[in-house]
Scaffold this motif. Sequence first.
Motif: not given
Lengths: 389, 389
Positions: B98-105, B2-7
């Motif tokens: 986040i990239r590894n899909g462990e966390n979304d936020v 996943s791409d990691v966004r700075v929200a």
Amino acid sequence: MSDVRVAGTGLTPFGNSPERTSRDLFAEASITAFESSGVPRDDVEAVLYGNFMGELSEHQGHQGPLMAEAAGVQAPATRYESACASSGTAVREAVKRIRNGENDVLLVGGAERMTNLGTAGATEALAIAADDLWEVRAGVTFPGAYALMAQAYFDEFGGEREDLAHIAVKNHANALTNDKAQYQRAIEVSDVLEAPPVSEPLGLYDACPISDGASALVLTSESYAEEHDLEAPVAITGTGQGGDRMALHDREHLVRSPAAREAGEEAYADAGVDAGDVDVAEVHDCFTIAEVLALEALDLEPIGEGISAARDGRTTADGETPINLSGGLKAKGHPVGATGASQIAEVTDLLAGEHPNSEHIDGATTGVAHNAGGTVASATVHVLEVTDR
Amino acid sequence: MSDVRVAGTGLTPFGNSPERTSRDLFAEASITAFESSGVPRDDVEAVLYGNFMGELSEHQGHQGPLMAEAAGVQAPATRYESACASSGTAVREAVKRIRNGENDVLLVGGAERMTNLGTAGATEALAIAADDLWEVRAGVTFPGAYALMAQAYFDEFGGEREDLAHIAVKNHANALTNDKAQYQRAIEVSDVLEAPPVSEPLGLYDACPISDGASALVLTSESYAEEHDLEAPVAITGTGQGGDRMALHDREHLVRSPAAREAGEEAYADAGVDAGDVDVAEVHDCFTIAEVLALEALDLEPIGEGISAARDGRTTADGETPINLSGGLKAKGHPVGATGASQIAEVTDLLAGEHPNSEHIDGATTGVAHNAGGTVASATVHVLEVTDR
């Protein structure tokens, strides 16, 4: 997702060595870990290191790169600090990295130098794991906080000092064969009951000692272990972390550890096991009452019944689920930053049949390590299993 | 992956607020980060937090759970400590999770309270990032260490104090529009040259100030950002970390930063960019000479030529590659644990066109943040890019 193998373990003796720096200690632990693993230092891709009070005990922060250097490793290094759960947190991060395929070989561990501060100095330093504004300034130390929890437990579920004394006696008995333990000395229930009070209802023998020491683990991916034909039969198959409000007065209960419960549930689910599968565990018995709360948080005992586990023999070396066969923090010692990774080392050696106390758990396949910070505002839990190999 | 966004990004003002605790500061930064992100606190799965000297400045360790609480978040929390690279290290770990899909936020950031120690006390506390046994006890402080590096640079490549002065002048000029900056005040080259010496050849205006402050970022996965229709056009696309020997005397060169080079090369490769693609960067200019070494380590300037970059206008706001448009550590301030994540916040806002200095980088798509610990025994580098969205 790669399995994570514990390829090597290393511990210094835990105890009094006020003249030794953290780097001395970690260097020693890492030498043993490398030697027992058969992994060359050059293969290490990163160092994950736990330390709690280096700023206070030896005026040394930024210990990550210093410890990589002490271990003879050239790799990026990070220090994790979660009070007494510091190296448990480092282990968790390492497990995730290897599983995700980011790394194949990691050096993980921790160290703490404490006894050079003296008992009063170390107790004051330990207090930085509590809330400085709302606990420490009101006079709360960790013996005080755990004494509150013990009294609250007695009030809610019953139990008495003698029940707790059996935990101390058990853990001292377990440490008799552990040549790394700070106390290799048997004690009786009467010794515990007659010991000077520390913070009532807890006495001196309800508390773990102040200790110096270090722990190191060489963790590898399954594929690395196989390619290099490593003797590494134990895998870390589950990891969990939990958090809670920092100060005791902000929690709903004094005698529950939701952070440990959360960590345990996550680790069990991650490994695909449940509490009934656990053959052996190292839990964070900084005080005797802490062992009771840990057993209950991990579902190894029903709520309100952990208090009788040692007395009734369910957690003794030859009981149903032996707890703290290393001697635990109580008798083995508790060099704070080293403790979490040292628990992983002990469970690994126990399951691999390479621990003096392995004889008590013949055929065991599943172990647990529970590491807690402060009054369990932080916790990590890991599940270890013997692989088919 | 996943791409990691700075929200969301949040900063307190950096500067003098000796009465405010780290928790006050981090609470404020996190409020802004949540508000700017549109992400509810309940969605946060973990808190990753950088802090360096809380043990010394406010007798508070174990800040992970305390900061989660301050931010109003119920989730496991970990403190990372890599001296001045503490929150850069936390960001790196968050990106990987986040990239590894462990966390979304994830909530990521850092804080530091320093000015309550006074200048001498803070300088002494900062020294714990150096080698206590072999540097600090010999009288080495960070101004002293960087002065050695500056002198060695002059000896090897030429250059003079006036070249360094242009870096300070540039960074102060950049901070004029930054209402979070500790110094919103223009200075002249003559001010720098006439300032009192700190450690020759460095003077007062070659050094960043002692600062209090906090930074917070809400990072999300690309899929979370899309599902929740977040306005989050900037992604962290590359991450790198490097390590080096702790003490200056153990290194081959005084004027190279292999840890930063390693981190930069890893981050560039990770993002699939090279130095030539970089439109804007925040680098760790704790001293003017540190900016020179950072530019060279990141291949933004050839070795030996970074010294003239500011003087010749290559790194000024309207130069080829503007450096430290926030004002940098020099003028914006350097609350140690907050700095790494604050650099990510600045680059994000710059690339998103939401920074007062965005006008200087019209059309920019690629930014870099470089965070260093000690005399660069630790370093992290991140690449940020504007997404198509």
